[in-house]
Design an enzyme around this catalytic site. Sequence first.
Site, mmCIF file in Angstrom:
data_model
loop_
_atom_site.group_PDB
_atom_site.id
_atom_site.type_symbol
_atom_site.label_atom_id
_atom_site.label_comp_id
_atom_site.label_asym_id
_atom_site.label_seq_id
_atom_site.Cartn_x
_atom_site.Cartn_y
_atom_site.Cartn_z
ATOM 1 N N ASP A 254 0.753 -1.404 0.045
ATOM 2 C CA ASP A 254 0.217 -0.116 -0.649
ATOM 3 C C ASP A 254 0.860 0.929 -0.057
ATOM 4 O O ASP A 254 0.678 2.605 -0.014
ATOM 5 C CB ASP A 254 -1.144 -0.155 0.812
ATOM 6 C CG ASP A 254 -2.111 -0.586 0.506
ATOM 7 O OD1 ASP A 254 -2.744 -1.027 -0.243
ATOM 8 O OD2 ASP A 254 -2.310 -0.938 1.519
ATOM 9 N N ASP B 49 -7.793 -3.769 -4.416
ATOM 10 C CA ASP B 49 -6.988 -2.773 -3.687
ATOM 11 C C ASP B 49 -6.096 -2.551 -4.615
ATOM 12 O O ASP B 49 -5.723 -1.360 -4.243
ATOM 13 C CB ASP B 49 -6.873 -2.730 -2.396
ATOM 14 C CG ASP B 49 -7.960 -3.385 -1.825
ATOM 15 O OD1 ASP B 49 -8.607 -4.580 -1.939
ATOM 16 O OD2 ASP B 49 -8.583 -3.255 -0.313
HETATM 17 N N1 GLY Z 1 -7.083 -2.498 1.735
HETATM 18 C C1 GLY Z 1 -7.931 -0.868 1.412
HETATM 19 C C2 GLY Z 1 -8.839 -0.937 2.111
HETATM 20 O O1 GLY Z 1 -9.610 -1.797 3.067
HETATM 21 O O2 GLY Z 1 -9.929 -0.811 1.343
#
Ligand code: GLY
Length: 418
Positions: free
Chosen positions: A120, A185
């Site tokens: 991320d 994601d």
């Molecule tokens: N990993 C990002 C979300 O929870 O949307």
Amino acid sequence: MKVFLLNRAATLLLAAVVLMSCSANEQRLVEKGFERAAQQYELMYEATPLGMYPRTVNNSGETRLIGAEPLKSGANWTNGFYPGVLWMLYAHTGDVQWKAKAENVTRALEVQKNQIYHHDIGFIIMASFGKAYEYCPSEYYKNVIVHAAGSQLSRFSEITGTTKSWDQWTSRGGTYTTYYPVIIDNLMNLDLLFKAYELTGDEKFLKPALSHADKTMANHIREDGSAFHLVAYNPETGEVDARKTSQGFSDSSAWSRGQAWAIYGFTMCYRFTKKPEYLETAMKAADFFINHKNLPEDSIPYWDFNIGEFTDYEWAYDPERFEEEPRDASAAAATASALLELKNYVDDPAKAQQYRDAAVKMLSSLASPAYMAERGENNYYLLMHSVASVPHNSSIDKPETYADYYFLEALLKLKNDL
Ligand code: GLY
């Protein structure tokens, strides 16, 4: 003939009046959202120590703050959104006090450029340093972005053709473990690689980004445009081993925020590459979302589109637990922002209008008292009613900084379109 011309003139006049009043309503929507955001984040800034980043509210009612340091465990993806909100307040108002605040909290997050423990880094750096570079370009911000993209590359494998989300993932019931999970994601993190390529022209950033996007298109997106949440790859062969969910209702379901990431992610991939297949995929994902039979009348989705519809889940699902299933305001906010970009790439004016209308409807709902907090309430966050993860029992029906961030981003796009 005269009567015909008069009728035509009256129709045109009426259309112009309707357009002007729509545009005035949308102008008010933008102003209302930013006015309340300024009130809330002024208080938030005063209440938050430098180097700490508001994320949500704990069950005890306290604001949950996250530090700047990259952590090996307890992967956090959210600390770029608070700087991003402050940058967008500066972009909207032009007021240098917002710029100073945004700079402070952005600089304090620089250490994240070395984050290699999870995928991320894209969310974190682009929401903070990416917005900083957009509104106040400087060599400093550029260098942080490029350095961070280098860190992101450390998670790319030539064998799977993807960057690995987490080092290990086990399903809720413990029946399945993978050492190469990739979640939908993660598509959003490609923004960082594409940006680094744009800034440097260095193909080492472009090729992995294209490969990850292509693999995601092939392996995450179902025929109906919905997204699997998690694809597990075999790290030795690159083959898909399983398709699962982590935060969604079930392996077969469409987790609402995951669907938002699919729409936004492929729209962003198209922005950088102009590859028609990314545009088609973004549109398929968008059509799934906005036309879904389970999308409530106010267009703010439940946390998953298919709650209770499938049996392939491994968590303690209790259909009686909630009187009404929780909504996810963050999924609507991210989708609205994506649609307001996607509509610009669509050839068919009717389709573009459909996406614009769908986005405005979501934003109008989010700006209503049902979702937007009163001044000084909601621990100074702007929007109420988001969900981090129902299966993990984590942050259910709470504010989240990412909901505020994507809501303001969407309002800025709407403002540019008035
Ligand atoms: N990993 C990002 C979300 O929870 O949307």
